[in-house]
Design an enzyme around this catalytic site. Sequence first.
Site, short mmCIF file in Angstrom:
data_model
loop_
_atom_site.label_atom_id
_atom_site.label_comp_id
_atom_site.label_asym_id
_atom_site.label_seq_id
_atom_site.Cartn_x
_atom_site.Cartn_y
_atom_site.Cartn_z
N GLU A 85 -25.63 -37.78 32.65
CA GLU A 85 -26.33 -38.40 33.80
C GLU A 85 -27.55 -39.19 33.33
O GLU A 85 -28.44 -38.64 32.67
CB GLU A 85 -26.75 -37.32 34.80
CG GLU A 85 -27.38 -37.92 36.06
CD GLU A 85 -27.69 -36.88 37.13
OE1 GLU A 85 -26.98 -35.86 37.21
OE2 GLU A 85 -28.65 -37.10 37.88
N LYS A 280 -30.06 -27.96 41.74
CA LYS A 280 -29.15 -28.80 40.94
C LYS A 280 -29.97 -29.61 39.93
O LYS A 280 -29.59 -29.78 38.77
CB LYS A 280 -28.32 -29.70 41.86
CG LYS A 280 -27.25 -30.51 41.16
CD LYS A 280 -27.73 -31.83 40.59
CE LYS A 280 -26.61 -32.60 39.92
NZ LYS A 280 -27.07 -33.79 39.21
N ASP A 296 -22.60 -20.98 26.98
CA ASP A 296 -21.61 -21.04 28.05
C ASP A 296 -22.32 -21.46 29.35
O ASP A 296 -22.94 -20.63 30.02
CB ASP A 296 -20.97 -19.65 28.17
CG ASP A 296 -19.92 -19.57 29.24
OD1 ASP A 296 -19.87 -20.45 30.12
OD2 ASP A 296 -19.13 -18.61 29.21
N HIS A 393 -34.13 -43.94 38.84
CA HIS A 393 -32.72 -43.63 38.63
C HIS A 393 -31.90 -44.90 38.41
O HIS A 393 -31.12 -44.98 37.48
CB HIS A 393 -32.21 -42.88 39.87
CG HIS A 393 -30.99 -42.10 39.61
ND1 HIS A 393 -31.04 -40.80 39.17
CD2 HIS A 393 -29.68 -42.42 39.69
CE1 HIS A 393 -29.82 -40.35 39.01
NE2 HIS A 393 -28.97 -41.32 39.31
#
Length: 438
Positions: A85, A280, A296, A393
């Site tokens: 991202e 998130k 993991d 962004h």
Amino acid sequence: MITPVSGFSKLSKEEKIAWLSNTYLKNSPQSEAVLRQYWHPDSGLQQLHEEFTENTLSNFYLPFGIAPNFEINGKLFAIPMAIEESSVIAAASKAAKFWKTRGGFKATVINTTKIGQVHFIFKGNDSLLQEFFAEIKPQLLEGVSGITRNMEKRGGGVLDIELRNRTHLMEGYYQLHCKFETKDSMGANFINSCLEKFAEIFKDSASHNEKFSDSGTEPEVIMSILSNFVPECIVRAEVSCPVKDLEDEKNRDATLFANKFLTALKIAEIEPYRAVTHNKGIMNGIDAVVLATGNDFRAVEAGIHAYASKDGRYTSLTHASVEDGIFKFWMEIPLAVGTVGGLTNLHPLVKVALEILQKPSARELMEIIAVAGLAQNFAAIKSLVTTGIQQGHMKMHLMNILNQYNATPEEKKELIHYFKKHTVTHSSVEDQLEKIRR
Ligand code: MEV
């Protein structure tokens, strides 16, 4: 019509690609070429990757970058991150730089206990089971000595086994609730091996025990597995500074910023729709480091989100306060990670990532990962309550849009320059590119 394939795993890589191409890719040479294009030219390295998992046809690359200038407990780190991202690494680096001049990040491991359970059903008398468990507990602990020897040498091992009555949740449901310390390893294989041995001894002893044969009820083991919910394996990361020092290079009003920041945090604490997105953003930082260091990320994700709802409602993982003119921002999260074993000893890039981090212990890695999550959240909230997220962004996303239109290096250079002063949107990039090309 597609017919099921049998013995697929036994085919060679070329045979697998041929089958795939024939069955799903309309025999497209381009798609086959892409699969091959991602093979590593060093056949040893390629084989290593192929053997990490099954039915490997190719490799899936993610960018591997670093966010420098992270001061954590007085030491300076460059944090490796594997993430696709755009703007995540840039945001982390910005937050690192911001806090570097305001005391840096502090992180502390609170505890490191991991959990595993043997789930079983017993519909007999509870006190019989309690007596039986008290009798065989030493046998259970003794029975895993072959598995725990090395771990004990490193200071870890089985910490305790408890019999838990869960019959209020389901008829006859009990657990052996086991606690482990796994030091620098994540410990999944160690824990699962111990649990399966406990289950075996438990079952065998029960089948020979007259308490159960007399009453005609014997415990029935259902399964043995570690838990990825690790609320006793917690790390805390924090930053703090006088409110007035929150003023940044854009000379924004520090008190107004602190108030908006606190309100944004409060919203994430009370509103699950916001909390999920808020968390998130934290996971953008956490997963990127977890992946880069060969841990993991599914286990970490599952454990952290469960922790975010441990009080019965999904809420923010981070918190902030202002008291006596001091702004504080912190997070406590569960993190079960390792720096030995698993992929950490195998994947060449993971080894480099751990080298970049100065070969941390698992505890140090917990601290670094938590800091990456906190930094990411700080950067996101800072943008959200000031400029909005899209400005930064979309700037970072510009390269993706240019690549989508196969922009040449010259076109990229020209448009990066142009968009320093103009707002990036998909259509504005398309328009400018068209203009140049005309
Ligand atoms: C995007 O990947 C993450 C954010 O949505 C996080 C947030 O809203 O706090 C920007």
